[in-house]
Scaffold this motif. Structure first.
Motif, PDB file in Angstrom:
ATOM      1  N   SER B  42      39.651  21.359  32.601  1.00  0.00           N
ATOM      2  CA  SER B  42      40.239  20.417  31.656  1.00  0.00           C
ATOM      3  C   SER B  42      40.507  19.082  32.350  1.00  0.00           C
ATOM      4  CB  SER B  42      41.548  21.018  31.124  1.00  0.00           C
ATOM      5  OG  SER B  42      42.040  20.210  30.101  1.00  0.00           O
ATOM      6  N   GLY B  43      40.144  17.989  31.709  1.00  0.00           N
ATOM      7  CA  GLY B  43      40.372  16.663  32.286  1.00  0.00           C
ATOM      8  C   GLY B  43      39.309  16.248  33.266  1.00  0.00           C
ATOM      9  N   ALA B  44      38.220  17.024  33.375  1.00  0.00           N
ATOM     10  CA  ALA B  44      37.172  16.710  34.350  1.00  0.00           C
ATOM     11  C   ALA B  44      36.340  15.521  33.904  1.00  0.00           C
ATOM     12  CB  ALA B  44      36.277  17.928  34.563  1.00  0.00           C
ATOM     13  N   LYS B  46      34.437  15.739  30.783  1.00  0.00           N
ATOM     14  CA  LYS B  46      33.317  16.254  29.990  1.00  0.00           C
ATOM     15  C   LYS B  46      33.155  15.474  28.678  1.00  0.00           C
ATOM     16  CE  LYS B  46      35.162  20.374  29.641  1.00  0.00           C
ATOM     17  NZ  LYS B  46      36.439  20.274  30.389  1.00  0.00           N
ATOM     18  N   THR B  47      34.268  15.378  27.976  1.00  0.00           N
ATOM     19  CA  THR B  47      34.209  14.682  26.688  1.00  0.00           C
ATOM     20  C   THR B  47      33.784  13.235  26.876  1.00  0.00           C
ATOM     21  OG1 THR B  47      35.889  16.107  25.747  1.00  0.00           O
ATOM     22  CG2 THR B  47      35.583  13.965  24.700  1.00  0.00           C
ATOM     23  N   THR B  48      34.323  12.613  27.917  1.00  0.00           N
ATOM     24  CA  THR B  48      33.974  11.224  28.191  1.00  0.00           C
ATOM     25  C   THR B  48      32.479  11.084  28.426  1.00  0.00           C
ATOM     26  OG1 THR B  48      36.135  10.997  29.214  1.00  0.00           O
ATOM     27  CG2 THR B  48      34.560   9.237  29.607  1.00  0.00           C
ATOM     28  N   LEU B  49      31.946  11.973  29.234  1.00  0.00           N
ATOM     29  CA  LEU B  49      30.514  11.931  29.530  1.00  0.00           C
ATOM     30  C   LEU B  49      29.690  12.111  28.257  1.00  0.00           C
ATOM     31  CD1 LEU B  49      28.332  11.723  31.678  1.00  0.00           C
ATOM     32  CD2 LEU B  49      28.462  14.219  31.976  1.00  0.00           C
TER      33      LEU B  49
HETATM   34  N1  ADP Z   1      40.872   6.836  25.871  1.00  0.00           N
HETATM   35  C1  ADP Z   1      41.344   7.173  27.090  1.00  0.00           C
HETATM   36  N2  ADP Z   1      42.218   6.353  27.703  1.00  0.00           N
HETATM   37  C2  ADP Z   1      42.689   6.645  28.932  1.00  0.00           C
HETATM   38  N3  ADP Z   1      42.361   7.740  29.594  1.00  0.00           N
HETATM   39  C3  ADP Z   1      41.499   8.607  29.038  1.00  0.00           C
HETATM   40  C4  ADP Z   1      40.952   8.362  27.752  1.00  0.00           C
HETATM   41  N4  ADP Z   1      40.118   9.388  27.436  1.00  0.00           N
HETATM   42  C5  ADP Z   1      40.158  10.237  28.476  1.00  0.00           C
HETATM   43  N5  ADP Z   1      40.973   9.769  29.457  1.00  0.00           N
HETATM   44  C6  ADP Z   1      41.233  10.378  30.743  1.00  0.00           C
HETATM   45  O1  ADP Z   1      40.023  10.623  31.353  1.00  0.00           O
HETATM   46  C7  ADP Z   1      40.026  11.907  31.966  1.00  0.00           C
HETATM   47  C8  ADP Z   1      38.890  12.759  31.414  1.00  0.00           C
HETATM   48  O2  ADP Z   1      39.165  13.077  30.060  1.00  0.00           O
HETATM   49  P1  ADP Z   1      38.181  13.956  29.160  1.00  0.00           P
HETATM   50  O3  ADP Z   1      36.817  13.403  29.289  1.00  0.00           O
HETATM   51  O4  ADP Z   1      38.752  14.037  27.829  1.00  0.00           O
HETATM   52  O5  ADP Z   1      38.287  15.374  29.895  1.00  0.00           O
HETATM   53  P2  ADP Z   1      37.749  16.760  29.403  1.00  0.00           P
HETATM   54  O6  ADP Z   1      37.046  16.570  28.113  1.00  0.00           O
HETATM   55  O7  ADP Z   1      36.869  17.202  30.485  1.00  0.00           O
HETATM   56  O8  ADP Z   1      38.931  17.639  29.284  1.00  0.00           O
HETATM   57  C9  ADP Z   1      41.379  12.526  31.713  1.00  0.00           C
HETATM   58  O9  ADP Z   1      42.152  12.328  32.856  1.00  0.00           O
HETATM   59  C10 ADP Z   1      41.918  11.711  30.590  1.00  0.00           C
HETATM   60  O10 ADP Z   1      43.311  11.577  30.723  1.00  0.00           O
END
Ligand code: ADP
Ligand code: MG
Lengths: 681, 259
Positions: B42-44, B46-49
């Motif tokens: 969690s927080g790696a 993934k969603t961002t990528l």
């Molecule tokens: N819109 C945003 N603004 C600031 N930080 C973000 C935002 N979206 C994600 N993050 C940060 O980027 C990191 C990766 O988030 P995310 O891609 O959602 O992780 P996952 O989907 O792997 O759990 C996390 O530390 C999260 O707090």
């Protein structure tokens, strides 16, 4: 105190949400205060004869304004509490006691209230002079307005609203303290989909049918009225009442059911709905409008009422003015015996008489029958009336250029009817024969019916008169004869005052025409000066010996100027309050809808298209009720116009345009903020 | 030629004071017709990528090519059109529009793309047949089960026959039976229609349906495994890799049903 700091902080954070509310309250308080200040500043009006009317008008309007503001505040607060119930529930779960939360809301409320009170008062003190100038201008008075600073008005306003705010805050706190936790946590109803059942369709149809039949009945009012003959004269009351009920119920059903059914039909019409984001727009719109049922109804009805009242006031004003032109077109008409004294008085006060004209009137008994368009205004006439010769009629035309010209032979008369001026046209062309009680002239044929009275209808017994040829006039052995002198001079504040003095001096002087028996043609009329003792006697027929025009014009001007002023500002409060509520309701759901719009972006909708649908949705939420209100008002005025016959809708149009303009500003503001709220940062 | 080509992409959130690096220099390729998983704690990131690859978000630096088209600097309007025509999305929380019926939710992407009513209804019939949604068409999302909702979301994602399907934790809110069913559908779509699927998950059972899995940790590529044998053995491989990475990977993986 921690609680106070917290309340203050939260109020500041939520200022965006509260801004509209505070602004609307402040503006309402400004108007309330200004009315108070105007009413409670005695030096302003004491030179006016109608000072009491102005003062009472302003103060009683303020009572209405207060009721409206309080209703608005309670509604808005109920709404705020509902909006924040999740936070309330959360605080509660975290162990903050209900009473503490209530206390915090109490303080927040008081802060907001004080803020709007201070803003409103400051604005009011600044603008009071402007308010006064506007009123002075509207009633056409010549008063110089100095600085307006009324300590009494300030005290009264502060006291009133402090009381209101304390009640409001207590109400909120009590509400919160007694909310069951389960209700607080319940899913907000805003996201619920309203299914369309068979019954809802039916009620929707009923709503449309009611509105359609109400509009139809209003449009063809004169045509359908005869079908209600079985109700008798009451039909004229019952039918409009029926229309009113139809509109009230129909409008409600329209918002509650018809709109939903309509939008659902549109969604099922794939050729229409399967285009771009229309499906989404339609579905969201039906949810949105469903949440606005009550406020939309209120806006529609209030808009219709204020527009109708304003429109009918203009009508009454025009009608009254026309009435005055019929009754007293000339500056002064006096009996010949008073003429020298009156002329002297006028000279003494340096009033230049532009024209002077003597005339002779005869009074005799008469009988005739006449049908009007609406059937129940005049039927048979039996009683005394006033006769004037064609020669005097021609002479009067020099003073009253609007009098129509005609020629008469010895068998013909022009029948002058006061009622014609407001009761509308007579029924087509009809041959009317007049029978007179005079022994020398027994019968005459009416050549024409007219409401244009030479020297004014005020000088005619029964508001009814005859113009006869000079030969007939000579021959007529009337029951009574009077001589009149007409003075014409220009209207001004000075001539108004002088005329009023004359009225005050001669108001006891009457011609008194005594019929033998009620309902019988009068046989021996006689004329005498009424002494003080006789003044209260309910004489069958009498005419004042002196009558003046300008005091009446002043009174009309003051009355209607005041009415426009009051309605104008009341409408402003109403439009601001309802506009704010619609705005708040829409913005309240915006944050909850953020995910939806984010999804649409992911699905490949451009930001522009999203903004477009938001403008469309908010636009409909704002403009639909006001438009329907205007339509309702149009039909109401249509009916009133049949009665009053003097449709001048300039002011109603103006007010309608102001409504629309204010709502468009609200719309623009709402859509802009809404777009910003749902755009991901 | 890779369908997706990500070249040294970074994504930094926040302002000067507190910067969060969500993706720190990732390069990867996905070929036409692949079924790729992205895993990690969690927080790696993934969603961002996934958001970067699917043009929902823009990288701070680096380049992204989709179908040999550089989408990094494309205008918003052009991107919207591109997404509408080429991409499909499935989310953990379904993201159905509550005000619309199932039918309306399904056809929405087609109405946006400007299809004719006839074409829309044909596509709808086909999708409804594949996903077995016939009895649900006139219901609203709030009245159906999570599994059904995700099937609807899946239908909405594939109704335009996109080249690329992105799924972010699609089984995250489903019970195991519904999850299995959904994954079967995704496999069919991938195999029969040749749709390329990129799926983010932190659930080992879900991931075992993929052909290739990329592991990321702290915004960087950590490892990659490719399925060779049975899904059972691939599942074991995933579990082991999760143990290696450590940190909250096995939230619901252990409760996976038998194969
Ligand atoms: N819109 C945003 N603004 C600031 N930080 C973000 C935002 N979206 C994600 N993050 C940060 O980027 C990191 C990766 O988030 P995310 O891609 O959602 O992780 P996952 O989907 O792997 O759990 C996390 O530390 C999260 O707090
Ligand atoms: Mg995630």
């Amino acid at each position: 105190m921690v609680l106070l700091r917290l309340a203050f902080k939260n109020a500041r954070q939520n200022f965006n949400r509260y801004f509209v509310y505070v602004f609307a309250c402040a503006l309402a308080i400004t108007i309330y205060f200004a009315f108070n200040a105007l009413a409670l500043t005695p030096y302003l009006w004491h030179t006016l004869p109608d000072a009491e009317m102005i003062k009472n008008g302003l103060l009683s309007t303020n009572a209405f304004i207060l009721i409206f503001i309080v209703a608005f505040m309670f509604y808005a607060n109920l709404f705020f509490v509902q909006q924040q119930r999740r936070e309330i529930a959360l605080f509660n779960l975290l162990g903050v006691s209900r009473w503490r939360i209530s206390g915090y809301f109490f303080l927040e409320n008081l802060l907001l209230g004080l803020l709007s009170l201070i803003l409103g008062l400051l604005l009011g003190i600044l603008l009071a002079k402007l308010f006064a100038l506007l009123l002075v201008k509207l009633i056409g008075a010549s008063i110089s307005v100095g600085l307006l600073f009324s300590g009494a008005a300030i005290g009264q306003t502060i006291g009133t609203f402090l009381l209101v705010y304390i009640f409001l805050a207590l109400f909120d706190a009590g509400l919160i303290a007694h909310y069951p936790l389960a209700i607080l946590f319940r899913q907000p109803v805003t996201d619920k989909v309203v299914p369309i059942t068979f019954w809802r369709y039916l009620l929707g149809l009923l709503g449309l049918a009611l509105l359609a039949s109400a509009y139809g009945m209003a449009q063809f009012y004169t045509e359908i009225l005869p079908h209600f003959k079985f109700l008798g004269a009451a039909a004229a009351i019952i039918v409009p009442l029926l229309i009113l009920v139809f509109v009230l119920v129909g409008t409600f059903l329209f918002y509650r059911f018809s709109l939903l059914a309509l939008l659902m039909q549109l969604r099922h019409w794939y050729r229409f709905s399967y285009r771009k984001i229309r499906l989404f727009t339609l579905a969201n719109l039906s949810q949105r409008l469903h949440r606005h049922v009550n406020i939309s109804w209120l806006v529609t009805i209030l808009a219709a009422i204020t527009l109708t009242v304003l429109g009918s006031i203009t009508m009454i004003y025009t009608a009254s003015y026309d009435g005055l032109n019929t009754d007293q077109p000339l500056a002064l008409t006096v009996d010949r015996q008073l003429a020298p004294a009156v002329a002297q008085h006028l000279t003494k006060h340096q009033l230049t008489v532009q024209q002077k004209q003597p005339a002779t009137f005869k009074v005799t008994g008469a009988q005739f029958k006449l049908d009007s368009l609406l059937g129940f205004h005049y039927g048979a006439f039996t009683g005394p009336l006033t006769v004037i010769s064609q020669q005097d009629y021609q002479a009067a035309r020099r003073l009253q250029p609007n009098l129509p010209a005609f020629r008469l032979n010895d068998q013909q008369v022009i029948l002058l009817l006061r009622k014609l001026a407001y009761a509308g046209q007579t029924k087509r062309q009809q041959v009317v024969t007049l029978r007179l009680t005079a022994t020398t002239v027994k019968q005459l044929k009416v050549k024409q019916v007219s409401a244009a009275f030479p020297y004014g209808a005020n000088n005619y017994v029964n508001g009814t008169g005859l113009v006869v040829s000079d030969a007939v006039f000579q021959r007529l052995n009337a029951n009574a004869q009077t001589h009149l002198m007409a003075f014409q001079f220009a209207g001004s504040h000075h001539s108004e005052q002088v005329s009023q003095q004359l009225i005050d001096r001669y108001q006891q002087h009457y011609h008194y025409f005594d019929p033998q028996k009620t309902g019988q043609p009068p046989k021996n009329l006689h004329t005498f000066q009424l002494s003080k003792v006789h003044r209260t006697t309910a004489a069958q027929h009498n005419l004042p010996m002196l009558q003046a025009r300008y005091p009446a014009t002043r009174w009309l001007r003051t009355l209607f100027g005041l009415d426009f002023y009051i309605i104008g500002f009341f409408s402003l409060i109403f439009i601001m309050a309802t506009g704010s509520i619609i705005m708040l309701k829409q913005l309240a759901e915006a944050s909850g809808k953020r995910q939806q719009y984010a999804l649409l972006i992911k699905l490949g909708i451009s930001q522009r298209e999203i903004n477009h649908t938001i403008y469309l949705q908010t636009g409909i939420a704002f403009l639909l009720p006001i438009t329907l209100g205007v339509i309702n008002a149009y039909f109401a005025l249509h009916i009133l116009n049949i009665w009053l016959n003097q449709l001048d809708l300039t002011f109603a149009y103006l007010l309608g345009a102001i409504y629309l303009a204010v709502y468009i500003v609200y719309w623009w503001l709402t859509a802009k903020i809404y777009c910003r709220m749902i755009t991901p940062t | 030629m890779p369908l997706i080509d990500v070249q040294d992409v970074h994504k930094v959130y926040g302002h000067r004071a507190n910067l969060v690096t969500a993706v720190a220099g990732v390069s990867l390729q996905v070929l036409q017709g692949e079924f790729v998983g992205i895993m990690g704690p969690s927080g790696a990131g993934k969603t961002t990528l996934l958001n970067l690859m699917s043009t929902i978000d823009r990288p701070t630096s680096g380049q992204i090519f989709l179908n040999q088209k550089n989408v990094t600097y494309m205008k918003n309007a052009a991107l919207a059109k591109f997404r509408r025509e080429q991409l499909g999305f499935i989310f953990q929380d379904f993201n159905l529009l509550a005000a619309l019926t199932v039918r309306e939710n399904l056809v929405l992407p087609l109405t946006l793309a400007g299809y004719s009513v006839v074409a829309i209804n044909q596509a709808l019939q086909k999708i409804v047949g594949i996903l077995g949604l016939n009895s649900l068409l006139n219901r609203y999302p709030d009245d159906i089960s999570p599994g059904q909702k995700q099937r609807v979301a899946c239908g909405r994602a594939i109704i335009t026959q996109p080249h690329l399907l992105f799924a972010d934790e699609p089984t995250g809110s489903l019970d195991s039976k519904a999850a299995t069913e959904l994954l079967r559908y995704l496999t069919i779509i991938n195999a029969k229609a040749g749709t390329t699927v990129v799926m983010v998950t932190h659930d080992a059972f879900t991931a075992s349906y993929c052909r290739r899995i990329l592991f990321i940790k702290d915004g960087q590529l950590f490892a990659e495994i490719v399925r060779q044998g049975s899904r059972q053995s691939f599942f074991q491989q995933v579990i082991d890799m999760q143990a290696t990475i450590g940190g909250g990977g096995r939230t619901n993986g252990a409760s996976a049903p038998g194969f």
